[in-house]
Design an enzyme around this catalytic site. Structure first.
Site, PDB file in Angstrom:
ATOM      1  CG  ASN A  69     -12.391  -0.299   3.574  1.00  0.00           C
ATOM      2  OD1 ASN A  69     -12.889  -0.553   4.670  1.00  0.00           O
ATOM      3  ND2 ASN A  69     -11.172   0.177   3.449  1.00  0.00           N
ATOM      4  CG  HIS A  93      -8.456  -2.906  -2.607  1.00  0.00           C
ATOM      5  ND1 HIS A  93      -9.384  -2.215  -3.346  1.00  0.00           N
ATOM      6  CD2 HIS A  93      -8.308  -2.218  -1.442  1.00  0.00           C
ATOM      7  CE1 HIS A  93      -9.769  -1.139  -2.665  1.00  0.00           C
ATOM      8  NE2 HIS A  93      -9.147  -1.124  -1.509  1.00  0.00           N
ATOM      9  CG  ASP A 125      -2.036   1.018   1.104  1.00  0.00           C
ATOM     10  OD1 ASP A 125      -3.201   0.603   1.000  1.00  0.00           O
ATOM     11  OD2 ASP A 125      -1.746   2.239   1.104  1.00  0.00           O
ATOM     12  CD  GLU A 129      -8.599   6.288   0.034  1.00  0.00           C
ATOM     13  OE1 GLU A 129      -7.624   6.005  -0.695  1.00  0.00           O
ATOM     14  OE2 GLU A 129      -8.492   6.756   1.176  1.00  0.00           O
ATOM     15  CB  VAL A 130      -9.081   1.883  -5.173  1.00  0.00           C
ATOM     16  CG1 VAL A 130      -8.760   1.368  -6.569  1.00  0.00           C
ATOM     17  CG2 VAL A 130      -8.049   2.921  -4.729  1.00  0.00           C
TER      18      VAL A 130
HETATM   19  P1  AMP Z   1      -9.655   1.461   0.183  1.00  0.00           P
HETATM   20  O1  AMP Z   1      -9.919   2.645   1.042  1.00  0.00           O
HETATM   21  O2  AMP Z   1      -9.968   0.166   0.859  1.00  0.00           O
HETATM   22  O3  AMP Z   1     -10.304   1.606  -1.187  1.00  0.00           O
HETATM   23  O4  AMP Z   1      -8.090   1.410  -0.017  1.00  0.00           O
HETATM   24  C1  AMP Z   1      -7.413   1.910  -1.114  1.00  0.00           C
HETATM   25  C2  AMP Z   1      -5.947   1.853  -0.753  1.00  0.00           C
HETATM   26  O5  AMP Z   1      -5.184   1.991  -1.935  1.00  0.00           O
HETATM   27  C3  AMP Z   1      -5.481   2.950   0.189  1.00  0.00           C
HETATM   28  O6  AMP Z   1      -4.982   2.349   1.386  1.00  0.00           O
HETATM   29  C4  AMP Z   1      -4.384   3.672  -0.597  1.00  0.00           C
HETATM   30  O7  AMP Z   1      -3.292   4.061   0.213  1.00  0.00           O
HETATM   31  C5  AMP Z   1      -3.987   2.628  -1.614  1.00  0.00           C
HETATM   32  N1  AMP Z   1      -3.431   3.127  -2.855  1.00  0.00           N
HETATM   33  C6  AMP Z   1      -3.919   4.093  -3.668  1.00  0.00           C
HETATM   34  N2  AMP Z   1      -3.142   4.241  -4.751  1.00  0.00           N
HETATM   35  C7  AMP Z   1      -2.146   3.329  -4.637  1.00  0.00           C
HETATM   36  C8  AMP Z   1      -1.025   2.980  -5.454  1.00  0.00           C
HETATM   37  N3  AMP Z   1      -0.765   3.594  -6.616  1.00  0.00           N
HETATM   38  N4  AMP Z   1      -0.206   1.983  -5.022  1.00  0.00           N
HETATM   39  C9  AMP Z   1      -0.451   1.373  -3.853  1.00  0.00           C
HETATM   40  N5  AMP Z   1      -1.493   1.645  -3.059  1.00  0.00           N
HETATM   41  C10 AMP Z   1      -2.324   2.617  -3.440  1.00  0.00           C
END
Ligand code: AMP
Length: 123
Positions: free
Chosen positions: A91, A104, A33, A99-100
């Site tokens: 999440n 994951h 991460d 967020e993404v």
């Molecule tokens: P979530 O809130 O569960 O969607 O987590 C998304 C995670 O992706 C967060 O912990 C971010 O720090 C991580 N993240 C976002 N962009 C990247 C990236 N390019 N490489 C690695 N982790 C990332």
């Protein structure tokens, strides 16, 4: 929710954004991460297009489900946290502050972790 092919993890899978892969097979890719919350904080993502754990669990074919979740356990072993224990977090949706929008699993460990939920966050 339709899958957004421009999300950051889709770009990582296509090689458009770099990542330091710690494991990869036909079902999963694992990498650190970018904003680690513990000494070990890895993300494991499936190769297929799934917006969330709910989507993946409901829609992925059996071999993808088995392959992915076995990869998560394997990555935890590779990271050295399997013996002392670790936490998996997925999440799902807005209330989780996801967020993404590519499924994951967070693997967190490497120290005694805090309580399951952190302090409340202002809206
Ligand atoms: P979530 O809130 O569960 O969607 O987590 C998304 C995670 O992706 C967060 O912990 C971010 O720090 C991580 N993240 C976002 N962009 C990247 C990236 N390019 N490489 C690695 N982790 C990332």
């Amino acid at each position: 929710m339709a899958y957004d092919t421009n999300n950051i993890f889709a770009k990582i899978l296509r090689g458009e954004i770099p990542c330091k892969a710690v494991y990869e097979d036909e079902f999963a890719l694992a990498f650190p991460d970018i904003n680690p919350q513990a000494p070990v904080h890895l993300l494991v993502i499936p190769k297929g297009e799934y917006v969330s754990a709910a989507d993946f669990n409901a829609s992925a074919p059996p071999d993808a489900l088995t392959g992915f979740y076995r990869a998560v356990a394997h990555v935890a072993k590779l990271a050295g946290v399997a013996d002392n224990g670790y936490r998996l977090i997925c999440n799902i949706g807005a209330d989780s502050r996801s967020e993404v929008p590519h499924f994951h699993v967070h693997i967190l460990g490497g120290k005694k972790l805090g309580h399951l939920l952190g302090p409340p966050v202002a809206e």
